[in-house]
Design a protein around this motif. Structure first.
Motif, PDB file in Angstrom:
ATOM      1  N   LEU A  17       1.136  -2.357   4.061  1.00 49.07           N
ATOM      2  CA  LEU A  17       1.835  -1.121   3.845  1.00 49.07           C
ATOM      3  C   LEU A  17       2.916  -1.329   2.938  1.00 49.07           C
ATOM      4  O   LEU A  17       3.168  -0.493   2.034  1.00 49.07           O
ATOM      5  CB  LEU A  17       1.893  -0.049   4.744  1.00 49.07           C
ATOM      6  CG  LEU A  17       0.570   0.267   5.407  1.00 49.07           C
ATOM      7  CD1 LEU A  17       0.738   1.027   6.728  1.00 49.07           C
ATOM      8  CD2 LEU A  17      -0.410   0.837   4.509  1.00 49.07           C
ATOM      9  N   VAL A  18       4.019  -2.121   3.429  1.00 48.58           N
ATOM     10  CA  VAL A  18       5.484  -2.194   2.695  1.00 48.58           C
ATOM     11  C   VAL A  18       5.197  -2.709   1.185  1.00 48.58           C
ATOM     12  O   VAL A  18       5.845  -2.255   0.296  1.00 48.58           O
ATOM     13  CB  VAL A  18       6.462  -2.934   3.678  1.00 48.58           C
ATOM     14  CG1 VAL A  18       7.617  -3.060   2.873  1.00 48.58           C
ATOM     15  CG2 VAL A  18       6.879  -1.969   4.825  1.00 48.58           C
ATOM     16  N   PRO A  19       4.700  -3.797   1.111  1.00 51.93           N
ATOM     17  CA  PRO A  19       4.319  -4.439   0.034  1.00 51.93           C
ATOM     18  C   PRO A  19       3.785  -3.361  -1.130  1.00 51.93           C
ATOM     19  O   PRO A  19       4.162  -3.403  -2.191  1.00 51.93           O
ATOM     20  CB  PRO A  19       3.604  -5.689   0.008  1.00 51.93           C
ATOM     21  CG  PRO A  19       3.685  -6.020   1.434  1.00 51.93           C
ATOM     22  CD  PRO A  19       4.059  -4.617   2.081  1.00 51.93           C
ATOM     23  N   LEU A  20       2.647  -2.742  -0.733  1.00 51.87           N
ATOM     24  CA  LEU A  20       2.032  -1.714  -1.275  1.00 51.87           C
ATOM     25  C   LEU A  20       3.022  -0.710  -1.982  1.00 51.87           C
ATOM     26  O   LEU A  20       2.804  -0.402  -2.962  1.00 51.87           O
ATOM     27  CB  LEU A  20       0.946  -1.331  -0.539  1.00 51.87           C
ATOM     28  CG  LEU A  20      -0.581  -1.882  -0.481  1.00 51.87           C
ATOM     29  CD1 LEU A  20      -1.648  -1.480   0.411  1.00 51.87           C
ATOM     30  CD2 LEU A  20      -1.149  -2.409  -1.929  1.00 51.87           C
ATOM     31  N   TRP A  21       3.632  -0.231  -0.945  1.00 49.09           N
ATOM     32  CA  TRP A  21       4.566   0.792  -1.403  1.00 49.09           C
ATOM     33  C   TRP A  21       5.630   0.420  -2.412  1.00 49.09           C
ATOM     34  O   TRP A  21       6.160   1.126  -3.403  1.00 49.09           O
ATOM     35  CB  TRP A  21       5.363   1.320  -0.197  1.00 49.09           C
ATOM     36  CG  TRP A  21       6.258   2.472  -0.326  1.00 49.09           C
ATOM     37  CD1 TRP A  21       5.899   3.816  -0.260  1.00 49.09           C
ATOM     38  CD2 TRP A  21       7.740   2.405  -0.482  1.00 49.09           C
ATOM     39  NE1 TRP A  21       7.069   4.636  -0.833  1.00 49.09           N
ATOM     40  CE2 TRP A  21       8.078   3.862  -0.833  1.00 49.09           C
ATOM     41  CE3 TRP A  21       8.484   1.218  -0.691  1.00 49.09           C
ATOM     42  CZ2 TRP A  21       9.481   4.166  -1.233  1.00 49.09           C
ATOM     43  CZ3 TRP A  21      10.008   1.700  -1.121  1.00 49.09           C
ATOM     44  CH2 TRP A  21      10.290   3.054  -1.300  1.00 49.09           C
TER      45      TRP A  21
END
Length: 177
Positions: A17-21
């Motif tokens: 989720l964080v890398p995608l964000w």
């Protein structure tokens, strides 16, 4: 439908989720748009989890999905009026003297990277921030490896010229004493 792919996507999605964000923010320049992109990516990944091959890189697969959604959004936005992009520096800066002083170098780097053409900025992010190999970035961007290398070389040259134009930066000692 691949049961293994479904399980692998469900098991690994939260960790991405964080890398995608961050990738969504690099593409869109907007926190809200990044959040929307991540949500749409998660939905599509879960819907198509049977297409994921267990044992391959889930993050690369998810980046490709997010990019596809972003490109579709860009096409749709061109058809609508009033779609704006938030300034990345404003999105990533914080109030308060200490925070500003602590983050000034990061803000300078972000400003210079944000000044890159979109294709170079996106390639820089995938390779230097997310650590994709040239081949993986090429696959995620659906371009030849040589184009990735060319974009990175052009981005490095552009960043070097921006540094030369801007003169001394914070922390550089140019005194004669």
């Amino acid at each position: 439908m691949s049961i293994g792919g479904n399980e692998a996507v469900r098991a690994g999605l939260a960790a991405q989720l964080v890398p995608l964000w961050r990738y969504g923010l690099v593409l869109s320049g907007s926190r809200q748009a990044a959040e929307d992109l991540v949500q749409a990516t998660c939905v599509r990944a879960l819907e198509r989890s049977g297409q994921f091959t267990p044992g391959t890189r889930l993050d690369r697969w998810l980046f490709a999905i997010l990019r596809s959604i972003w490109l579709n959004e860009l096409r749709a936005r061109r058809m609508r009026e009033g779609a704006g992009v938030e300034d990345a520096e404003a999105v990533l800066s914080f109030d308060g003297r200490e925070a500003i002083e602590t983050n000034i170098l990061a803000a300078q780097v972000l400003r210079e990277v944000w000044a890159l053409p979109e294709a170079q900025r996106e390639t820089v992010y995938l390779v230097y921030v997310e650590g994709l190999s040239y081949a993986e970035a090429a696959q995620a961007l659906d371009i030849p490896v040589g184009t990735v290398m060319s974009r990175l070389a052009a981005a490095r040259a552009r960043l070097a010229s921006l540094k030369d134009e801007a003169g001394p930066k914070l922390g550089e000692n140019h005194g004669t004493g």
